[in-house]
Design a protein around this motif. Sequence first.
Motif, short mmCIF file in Angstrom:
data_model
loop_
_atom_site.label_atom_id
_atom_site.label_comp_id
_atom_site.label_asym_id
_atom_site.label_seq_id
_atom_site.Cartn_x
_atom_site.Cartn_y
_atom_site.Cartn_z
N SER A 117 29.10 30.08 1.69
CA SER A 117 29.00 28.61 1.69
C SER A 117 29.75 27.95 2.98
O SER A 117 29.71 26.43 2.54
N ALA B 160 25.44 26.37 -7.22
CA ALA B 160 26.64 25.82 -8.62
C ALA B 160 25.94 26.29 -10.42
O ALA B 160 25.03 26.08 -10.71
N GLY C 162 32.48 27.02 -7.97
CA GLY C 162 31.70 26.69 -8.26
C GLY C 162 30.60 26.56 -9.92
O GLY C 162 29.34 27.20 -10.20
N ARG D 93 23.17 27.51 -1.75
CA ARG D 93 24.05 27.52 -2.45
C ARG D 93 24.27 26.93 -3.84
O ARG D 93 22.56 26.31 -4.27
#
Length: 84
Positions: free
Chosen positions: A71, A37, A78, A35
């Motif tokens: 996800s 961001a 994000g 993941r």
Amino acid sequence: MVADRAGGVRIGGQDRVYARPDLSWVPLTDVEPLRVALAWYEGASSPLVRGFAEVVRELAAALREDGTDRSGGESGDGAGPATG
């Protein structure tokens, strides 16, 4: 990765970018997807940062819509300013 003495974890697609006959790429199939961001300091925004964040939001939404988002269904787009 050097003389059979090291290893590393890389993102998918690296095998195409860094194709070398002396490296072996083994996909990890039994782990959760990474993941990522996009974050920036609150108040440190600029037109370029806001534009890039909008592209990230649009791509994340498109991935969710076509089913390629892996996800795990977590909320959020994000992208956003970091606080703290």
